[in-house]
Design an enzyme around this catalytic site. Structure first.
Site, PDB file in Angstrom:
ATOM      1  N   TYR A  26       0.837  -1.177  -0.085  1.00 26.65           N
ATOM      2  CA  TYR A  26      -0.018  -0.074  -0.036  1.00 26.65           C
ATOM      3  C   TYR A  26       0.779   1.198   0.092  1.00 26.65           C
ATOM      4  CZ  TYR A  26      -4.535   2.498   0.997  1.00 26.65           C
ATOM      5  OH  TYR A  26      -5.523   3.057   0.895  1.00 26.65           O
ATOM      6  N   GLY A  27       1.657   1.391  -1.041  1.00 26.83           N
ATOM      7  CA  GLY A  27       2.827   2.393  -1.031  1.00 26.83           C
ATOM      8  C   GLY A  27       2.339   3.417  -2.292  1.00 26.83           C
ATOM      9  N   SER A  52       3.275  -4.335   9.307  1.00 27.54           N
ATOM     10  CA  SER A  52       3.004  -3.169   8.160  1.00 27.54           C
ATOM     11  C   SER A  52       2.841  -1.855   8.833  1.00 27.54           C
ATOM     12  CB  SER A  52       1.511  -3.524   7.427  1.00 27.54           C
ATOM     13  OG  SER A  52       1.134  -2.411   6.722  1.00 27.54           O
ATOM     14  N   ASP A  84      10.411  -3.650  -5.642  1.00 25.94           N
ATOM     15  CA  ASP A  84      11.050  -5.014  -6.516  1.00 25.94           C
ATOM     16  C   ASP A  84      11.932  -5.653  -5.868  1.00 25.94           C
ATOM     17  OD1 ASP A  84       9.645  -4.097  -9.076  1.00 25.94           O
ATOM     18  OD2 ASP A  84      10.513  -2.199  -9.218  1.00 25.94           O
ATOM     19  N   HIS A 109       5.524  -3.655 -12.799  1.00 32.31           N
ATOM     20  CA  HIS A 109       6.687  -3.621 -13.445  1.00 32.31           C
ATOM     21  C   HIS A 109       7.408  -5.196 -13.617  1.00 32.31           C
ATOM     22  CE1 HIS A 109      10.804  -2.428 -14.715  1.00 32.31           C
ATOM     23  NE2 HIS A 109      11.326  -2.649 -13.415  1.00 32.31           N
ATOM     24  N   GLY A 135       2.499   6.938  -9.058  1.00 33.75           N
ATOM     25  CA  GLY A 135       1.151   6.581  -8.260  1.00 33.75           C
ATOM     26  C   GLY A 135       0.277   7.929  -8.038  1.00 33.75           C
ATOM     27  N   ASP A 192      12.172   0.111 -19.280  1.00 34.07           N
ATOM     28  CA  ASP A 192      12.001   1.086 -18.154  1.00 34.07           C
ATOM     29  C   ASP A 192      13.230   1.193 -17.413  1.00 34.07           C
ATOM     30  OD1 ASP A 192       9.693   1.792 -16.431  1.00 34.07           O
ATOM     31  OD2 ASP A 192      10.965   0.717 -14.995  1.00 34.07           O
ATOM     32  N   GLU A 228      20.406  27.681 -14.069  1.00 33.84           N
ATOM     33  CA  GLU A 228      20.538  27.277 -15.501  1.00 33.84           C
ATOM     34  C   GLU A 228      20.486  25.891 -15.833  1.00 33.84           C
ATOM     35  OE1 GLU A 228      20.021  29.649 -17.856  1.00 33.84           O
ATOM     36  OE2 GLU A 228      20.588  31.467 -16.601  1.00 33.84           O
ATOM     37  N   SER A 253      14.175  30.305 -27.780  1.00 30.10           N
ATOM     38  CA  SER A 253      14.742  31.390 -28.451  1.00 30.10           C
ATOM     39  C   SER A 253      15.345  31.003 -29.835  1.00 30.10           C
ATOM     40  CB  SER A 253      15.478  32.222 -27.585  1.00 30.10           C
ATOM     41  OG  SER A 253      16.767  31.725 -27.261  1.00 30.10           O
TER      42      SER A 253
HETATM   43  N1  LIG Z   1       6.907   4.293  -7.776  1.00 28.44           N
HETATM   44  C1  LIG Z   1       6.318   4.308  -9.299  1.00 28.44           C
HETATM   45  O1  LIG Z   1       6.131   5.562  -9.447  1.00 28.44           O
HETATM   46  C2  LIG Z   1       6.046   3.310  -9.740  1.00 28.44           C
HETATM   47  C3  LIG Z   1       5.634   3.303 -11.400  1.00 28.44           C
HETATM   48  C4  LIG Z   1       5.241   2.289 -12.200  1.00 28.44           C
HETATM   49  C5  LIG Z   1       5.724   0.990 -11.234  1.00 28.44           C
HETATM   50  N2  LIG Z   1       5.812   0.775 -10.032  1.00 28.44           N
HETATM   51  C6  LIG Z   1       6.076  -0.626  -9.730  1.00 28.44           C
HETATM   52  O2  LIG Z   1       5.124  -0.870  -8.871  1.00 28.44           O
HETATM   53  C7  LIG Z   1       5.478  -1.826  -7.726  1.00 28.44           C
HETATM   54  C8  LIG Z   1       5.531  -1.063  -6.426  1.00 28.44           C
HETATM   55  O3  LIG Z   1       6.445  -0.094  -6.381  1.00 28.44           O
HETATM   56  P1  LIG Z   1       6.239   1.090  -5.227  1.00 28.44           P
HETATM   57  O4  LIG Z   1       7.246   2.246  -5.499  1.00 28.44           O
HETATM   58  O5  LIG Z   1       4.715   1.512  -5.103  1.00 28.44           O
HETATM   59  O6  LIG Z   1       6.592   0.525  -3.879  1.00 28.44           O
HETATM   60  P2  LIG Z   1       6.633   1.033  -2.430  1.00 28.44           P
HETATM   61  O7  LIG Z   1       5.879   2.345  -2.157  1.00 28.44           O
HETATM   62  O8  LIG Z   1       8.140   1.184  -1.993  1.00 28.44           O
HETATM   63  O9  LIG Z   1       5.861  -0.127  -1.451  1.00 28.44           O
HETATM   64  C9  LIG Z   1       5.610   0.132  -0.191  1.00 28.44           C
HETATM   65  C10 LIG Z   1       4.650  -1.090   0.062  1.00 28.44           C
HETATM   66  O10 LIG Z   1       5.336  -2.274   0.138  1.00 28.44           O
HETATM   67  C11 LIG Z   1       5.374  -3.058   1.538  1.00 28.44           C
HETATM   68  N3  LIG Z   1       6.297  -3.829   1.691  1.00 28.44           N
HETATM   69  C12 LIG Z   1       7.563  -3.281   1.641  1.00 28.44           C
HETATM   70  N4  LIG Z   1       8.436  -4.174   2.058  1.00 28.44           N
HETATM   71  C13 LIG Z   1       7.859  -5.234   2.092  1.00 28.44           C
HETATM   72  C14 LIG Z   1       8.071  -6.845   2.516  1.00 28.44           C
HETATM   73  N5  LIG Z   1       9.269  -6.970   2.470  1.00 28.44           N
HETATM   74  N6  LIG Z   1       7.160  -7.683   2.506  1.00 28.44           N
HETATM   75  C15 LIG Z   1       5.923  -7.248   2.401  1.00 28.44           C
HETATM   76  N7  LIG Z   1       5.322  -6.018   2.078  1.00 28.44           N
HETATM   77  C16 LIG Z   1       6.585  -4.962   1.892  1.00 28.44           C
HETATM   78  C17 LIG Z   1       4.914  -2.010   2.327  1.00 28.44           C
HETATM   79  O11 LIG Z   1       4.316  -2.243   3.560  1.00 28.44           O
HETATM   80  P3  LIG Z   1       4.556  -2.432   4.916  1.00 28.44           P
HETATM   81  O12 LIG Z   1       3.695  -1.265   5.418  1.00 28.44           O
HETATM   82  O13 LIG Z   1       4.371  -3.637   5.167  1.00 28.44           O
HETATM   83  O14 LIG Z   1       6.114  -1.877   5.167  1.00 28.44           O
HETATM   84  C18 LIG Z   1       4.182  -0.720   1.489  1.00 28.44           C
HETATM   85  O15 LIG Z   1       2.795  -1.164   1.710  1.00 28.44           O
HETATM   86  C19 LIG Z   1       7.229  -2.113  -8.169  1.00 28.44           C
HETATM   87  O16 LIG Z   1       7.055  -3.222  -9.086  1.00 28.44           O
HETATM   88  C20 LIG Z   1       7.581  -0.758  -8.872  1.00 28.44           C
HETATM   89  O17 LIG Z   1       8.395  -1.124 -10.027  1.00 28.44           O
HETATM   90  C21 LIG Z   1       6.269   1.832  -9.413  1.00 28.44           C
END
Ligand SMILES: NC(=O)c1ccc[n+]([C@@H]2O[C@H](COP(=O)([O-])OP(=O)(O)OC[C@H]3O[C@@H](n4cnc5c(N)ncnc54)[C@H](OP(=O)(O)O)[C@@H]3O)[C@@H](O)[C@H]2O)c1
Length: 328
Positions: A26-27, A52, A84, A109, A135, A192, A228, A253
């Site tokens: 939930y990030g 969490s 990831d 991803h 996000g 990517d 700049e 320009s």
């Molecule tokens: N960031 C971007 O803009 C973006 C764009 C496109 C695609 N993506 C892809 O989307 C995916 C998620 O990326 P994100 O940036 O959204 O991730 P993120 O914000 O870093 O994810 C955080 C979440 O992951 C959980 N988490 C962290 N470590 C964990 C573990 N060891 N076991 C279980 N849960 C864990 C955390 O839960 P807790 O509360 O339990 O810690 C938190 O809810 C990736 O594959 C990324 O490449 C990201």
């Protein structure tokens, strides 16, 4: 042949409306995606580990939060929106033991699948929906009645409906309001990673720092060099986003235009192209993903060193100073 572009009118949401969706993570992506899915009418719950940090936020946002085993028992589509670098370990220990034939797992991803960090059982459907934005952009555009472009791919499809689910998921995020394109895990992952390394993150930050250092070494003030070389990047990035390269050239320009066409290829020369080919080769060969796994397994030493070093770089000190003294 150009890739097809699919829009809302060509995509059926019902394959996803018949499924129960679990968001794991939930990030940055998980929270905005959960909001968009809910507003699109999808039935979903959040899966969270016991320790969490995000559980309270998800509850406050009005979602039901289950333990990961409970969530996997409840859901049909499991969206893996974890960082990831934790995917492989989390999958092996917390997810794979609870998956059952016919369930689908989705990724934002393709890295974990493409790099072979995760090998889902062949009875599990595996898809990718990658919105082309952070996000916050995914949510803000959706709320504004628009969306961000999306890519989708299917890695394995034992149930025969994985493409329909992936497309419906992308539609529920709002991507079909702009356009959704098919890709493969290999293409999405490689392009990517390459763009992050050569352009968006590594290339751009190194270009900015090197240009800033060149001006300061030439005797010019850090403040003007900062404006700049860093501050104005946003103005050009917005123009490039909106108008492309020649459209941007029409908006700058005549002096800037002549500087662009006469000097750009001198700066980004054949040597840089060779470096880029090496970067691409490291990604394609798997060397990058191996070194990334080692880096995170050892507590991110290279990342920590670089962040600590650049915290004290003159451009960062100038950024902090100007942000404190100017009314941005
Ligand atoms: N960031 C971007 O803009 C973006 C764009 C496109 C695609 N993506 C892809 O989307 C995916 C998620 O990326 P994100 O940036 O959204 O991730 P993120 O914000 O870093 O994810 C955080 C979440 O992951 C959980 N988490 C962290 N470590 C964990 C573990 N060891 N076991 C279980 N849960 C864990 C955390 O839960 P807790 O509360 O339990 O810690 C938190 O809810 C990736 O594959 C990324 O490449 C990201």
């Amino acid at each position: 042949m150009p890739k097809p572009i699919l829009r809302d009118t060509e995509i059926d949401l019902s394959p996803l409306l018949r499924q129960k969706v679990v968001i794991l993570g939930y990030g940055n992506q998980g929270r905005p995606q959960a909001f968009n899915l809910r507003d699109s009418g999808v039935t979903l719950k959040i899966g969270a580990r016991p320790e969490s940090h995000k559980r309270e936020q998800a509850l406050a946002d009005g979602f039901e939060v289950l333990s990961i085993p409970e969530a996997l028992a409840w859901g049909d589509v499991i969206m893996m929106l974890l960082p990831d670098e934790v995917m492989a370990d989390a999958y092996e220990k917390m997810i794979a033991p609870y998956l059952r034939a016919g369930q689908s797992i989705g990724f934002g991803h393709g890295l974990a699948i493409h790099a072979g960090w995760i090998h889902p059982n062949p009875e599990i459907n595996v898809f990718l929906v990658a919105p082309k934005a952070q996000g916050r952009g995914v949510r803000n555009k959706y709320v504004a009645g628009s969306g961000v472009p999306g890519l989708y791919a299917v890695h394995q499809d034992p149930s025969g409906n994985t493409e329909a689910i992936a497309l419906a998921y992308a539609k529920a995020l709002g991507c079909g309001r702009i356009g959704i394109m098919p890709t493969t895990f290999a293409e999405e992952t490689t392009c990517d990673l390459f763009s992050e390394q050569a352009v968006l993150c590594g290339g751009l930050t190194s270009l900015i720092k090197t240009a800033f250092e060149t001006l300061v070494e030439g005797g010019f003030s850090p403040e003007v060099a900062y404006f700049e070389c860093l501050y104005e990047v946003k103005l050009i990035a917005d123009l490039l986003h909106e108008r492309g390269i020649n459209g941007t050239r029409k908006a700058i320009s005549s002096t800037a235009l002549f500087g662009d066409v006469s000097q750009g290829d001198q700066v980004i020369d054949g040597h840089v192209r060779e470096n880029m080919r090496r970067v691409l080769d490291n990604i394609v060969s798997g060397r990058f993903s191996e070194s990334m796994r080692r880096e995170f397994a050892h507590g991110k030493p290279e990342i920590r060193r670089a962040l600590m070093r650049d915290e004290q770089h003159l451009i960062e000190r100038t950024h902090r100073d100007l942000h404190a003294r100017l009314k941005f």
